[in-house]
Design a protein around this motif. Structure first.
Motif, mmCIF file in Angstrom:
data_model
loop_
_atom_site.group_PDB
_atom_site.id
_atom_site.type_symbol
_atom_site.label_atom_id
_atom_site.label_comp_id
_atom_site.label_asym_id
_atom_site.label_seq_id
_atom_site.Cartn_x
_atom_site.Cartn_y
_atom_site.Cartn_z
ATOM 1 N N UNK A 130 0.841 -1.194 0.000
ATOM 2 C CA UNK A 130 0.000 0.000 0.000
ATOM 3 C C UNK A 130 0.875 1.241 0.000
ATOM 4 N N UNK A 131 0.563 2.203 -0.879
ATOM 5 C CA UNK A 131 1.271 3.484 -0.918
ATOM 6 C C UNK A 131 0.357 4.566 -0.359
ATOM 7 N N UNK A 132 0.892 5.391 0.539
ATOM 8 C CA UNK A 132 0.124 6.474 1.134
ATOM 9 C C UNK A 132 1.092 7.516 1.650
ATOM 10 N N UNK A 133 0.597 8.750 1.867
ATOM 11 C CA UNK A 133 1.471 9.806 2.372
ATOM 12 C C UNK A 133 2.016 9.406 3.748
ATOM 13 N N UNK A 134 3.283 9.350 3.921
ATOM 14 C CA UNK A 134 4.382 9.380 2.949
ATOM 15 C C UNK A 134 5.203 8.111 3.200
ATOM 16 N N UNK A 135 4.586 6.952 2.978
ATOM 17 C CA UNK A 135 5.225 5.688 3.318
ATOM 18 C C UNK A 135 4.607 4.553 2.508
ATOM 19 N N UNK A 157 -4.481 7.189 -1.072
ATOM 20 C CA UNK A 157 -4.977 8.557 -0.966
ATOM 21 C C UNK A 157 -4.871 9.315 -2.288
ATOM 22 N N UNK A 158 -3.649 9.618 -2.718
ATOM 23 C CA UNK A 158 -3.421 10.307 -3.977
ATOM 24 C C UNK A 158 -2.492 9.460 -4.836
ATOM 25 N N UNK A 159 -2.225 9.918 -6.050
ATOM 26 C CA UNK A 159 -1.334 9.166 -6.938
ATOM 27 C C UNK A 159 0.083 9.153 -6.397
ATOM 28 N N UNK A 160 0.671 7.963 -6.369
ATOM 29 C CA UNK A 160 2.059 7.775 -5.974
ATOM 30 C C UNK A 160 2.763 6.982 -7.064
ATOM 31 N N UNK A 161 4.047 6.765 -6.881
ATOM 32 C CA UNK A 161 4.809 5.888 -7.753
ATOM 33 C C UNK A 161 5.584 4.901 -6.912
ATOM 34 N N UNK A 162 6.044 3.849 -7.547
ATOM 35 C CA UNK A 162 6.911 2.881 -6.874
ATOM 36 C C UNK A 162 8.005 2.476 -7.839
ATOM 37 N N UNK A 163 9.224 2.870 -7.528
ATOM 38 C CA UNK A 163 10.374 2.435 -8.309
ATOM 39 C C UNK A 163 11.101 1.373 -7.502
ATOM 40 N N UNK A 199 6.421 9.893 -7.960
ATOM 41 C CA UNK A 199 5.445 10.950 -8.261
ATOM 42 C C UNK A 199 5.391 11.892 -7.062
ATOM 43 N N UNK A 200 5.608 13.189 -7.310
ATOM 44 C CA UNK A 200 5.607 14.147 -6.202
ATOM 45 C C UNK A 200 4.252 14.111 -5.497
ATOM 46 N N UNK A 201 4.288 13.899 -4.168
ATOM 47 C CA UNK A 201 3.052 13.704 -3.410
ATOM 48 C C UNK A 201 2.961 14.598 -2.180
ATOM 49 N N UNK A 202 3.863 15.587 -2.067
ATOM 50 C CA UNK A 202 3.803 16.494 -0.930
ATOM 51 C C UNK A 202 5.180 16.789 -0.377
ATOM 52 N N UNK A 203 5.198 17.518 0.744
ATOM 53 C CA UNK A 203 6.453 18.007 1.290
ATOM 54 C C UNK A 203 7.399 16.887 1.714
ATOM 55 N N UNK A 204 6.864 15.764 2.169
ATOM 56 C CA UNK A 204 7.713 14.654 2.627
ATOM 57 C C UNK A 204 7.939 13.608 1.533
ATOM 58 N N UNK A 205 7.709 13.991 0.282
ATOM 59 C CA UNK A 205 7.866 13.058 -0.841
ATOM 60 C C UNK A 205 9.242 12.399 -0.854
#
Length: 215
Positions: A130-135, A157-163, A199-205
């Motif tokens: 699971x991806x969520x702000x910021x973990x 929550x919002x769009x994230x990425x996983x590399x 994907x930029x997802x906020x200040x703690x991205x």
């Protein structure tokens, strides 16, 4: 009669159009295209496969609803949670194997039941990320080299990425809210593999990352 400007010539127009299509294709490969690519609505994410220490396929998890994913993810994390905070889907099999060694070597080859159970038949073992702000949850996975894993992933929550770093290369997946995406990966070498958000997802991205420890 004046010669036509070079920008009106067919060759120039064709080259310009080909370049635009190529650029859009590159955007789509990274999941960054501003519009759906190839007529799809975005429910199937393309992944960039540049394997060095892993290989596998990709696609959407057909028919898996977000609520089902959340249930399976929570069950997976609870069942395989370790004292150090990591998640190890092989923990039960390893424990049974050691117990079998102590009783004449009749241990089980695998756990065989439930999400994430490693399989002796070569079938992929199911994992939930699971991806969520910021973990990521789980943020540390303990896996085995040579075992195929079916990663089922979703943004909460919002769009994230996983590399997922694979040696000198990486597998890049775009994770959208409430859309379950699958990747089948086999890690061929032991080591630690970094997972980070693309994907930029906020200040703690920049602090959004996890680890896959392969033994």
């Amino acid at each position: 009669m004046s010669e036509r400007h070079f920008t009106t010539r067919r060759g120039f127009i064709a080259a310009l159009g080909f370049g635009a299509v190529s650029l859009y294709g590159a955007w789509a490969a990274y999941g960054a295209a501003p519009l759906p690519f190839g007529g799809h609505s975005g429910h199937k994410d393309a992944a960039r496969e540049t394997d060095a220490d892993g290989h596998g396929g990709h696609g959407a998890a057909e028919g898996m609803a977000p609520e089902e994913f959340r249930f399976e993810h929570d069950f997976f994390v609870r069942k395989y949670a370790q004292k150090d905070g990591s998640v190890n889907p092989h923990a039960d099999a390893d424990a049974h194997g050691h117990e079998g060694d102590a009783h004449g070597g009749h241990g089980h080859a695998d756990a065989g039941h439930g999400p994430g159970a490693a399989t002796a038949s070569g079938e992929p073992a199911d994992l939930y990320l699971m991806a969520q702000k910021f973990a990521y949850s789980p943020d540390v996975l303990r896996l085995k080299a040579g075992q195929a894993y079916r990663f089922r992933m979703m943004a909460d929550d919002i769009t994230h990425g996983a590399s997922i770093q694979l040696g000198s290369a990486s597998r890049i997946i775009r994770l959208r809210p409430n859309v379950v995406t699958e990747q089948t990966i086999t890690f061929t070498k032991p080591g630690e593999y970094l997972v980070y958000c693309t994907v930029y997802c906020g200040q703690a991205h920049d602090a959004m990352h996890g680890r896959i420890v392969v033994g």
